[in-house]
Scaffold this active site. Structure first.
Site: not given
Ligand SMILES: [Zn+2]
Length: 220
Positions: A42, A44, A46, A98, A101
């Protein structure tokens, strides 16, 4: 003054620290890349691929998009997959999503996000495919977690059923496909129990992964 100068300063420090530990690191890497892993994750911020598995530049070939989707007509993802398999000959393809999400959460929401809705459609398709199981869940967090996990298994299956990977297996190129999930709450990765090493394994292992998931969800 240079724009975003702190990032350039960080970069100098980072390059110096690598060089200090291994003076020929960048010189060696500049000759060629030979990564063992292709990571489909992803976007993202993080969930940075290299850091969470403790690997250096040169170790992982990476593709990231919102909610780690593997879509047949996505030229970007398909090109990465082809180059990773046919040119770099990666040994493992890891689909890693994750919990928490934003893409999965948005797909569960009735609110329109404009153009992003077209992309989220693929997650809604995963929801439709497993609606019998998902609709029986009550807790919104549990629904979210379950859809995150099921989405990863479905995207890993999309990798397995992709022509590029099927052709590689047909010529006996060794590739293992993995489905992993990362927790942004504790930084820990977990295997979702769908690891495929050949074309004939795809359907039985997929059925097994979904059946065992429904009996005993991994997020519980
Ligand atoms: Zn995400």
């Amino acid at each position: 003054m240079r724009i975003l100068s702190h990032l350039f300063e960080n970069n100098k420090r980072w390059a110096a620290s690598i060089h200090e530990k291994d003076p020929t690191f960048f010189e060696r890497l500049s000759q060629q890349q030979n990564p063992e892993y292709l990571w489909i994750g992803c976007s993202d911020s993080r969930v940075p691929a290299n850091q969470i598995v403790g690997l250096l530049p040169g170790d992982i070939f990476v593709h990231r998009n919102v909610a780690n989707l593997v879509v047949y007509d996505d030229l970007n993802c398909q090109s990465v997959l082809q180059y990773g398999v046919e040119a770099l000959k990666v040994r493992h393809i890891i689909v890693c999503g994750h919990y928490g999400c934003g893409g999965v959460q948005a797909a569960l929401s009735p609110t329109s996000l404009g153009r992003l809705d077209n992309w989220l459609r693929y997650i809604k398709d995963v929801h439709s495919l497993h609606r019998g199981y998902l609709n029986a869940l009550q807790d919104p967090v549990e629904i979210h977690n379950a859809l995150c996990e099921l989405n990863i298994i479905e995207q890993a299956r999309n990798v397995c059923q992709n022509k590029i990977v099927e052709d590689a297996w047909a010529r006996e190129q060794a590739i293992d496909v993995h489905a992993w999930i990362y927790s942004i709450q504790d930084g820990i990765l977990r295997d979702l129990g769908f690891t495929v090493t050949s074309r004939s394994e795809v359907q039985p292992l997929y059925t097994q992964a979904i059946e065992s998931f429904i009996k005993k969800p991994p997020h519980r």
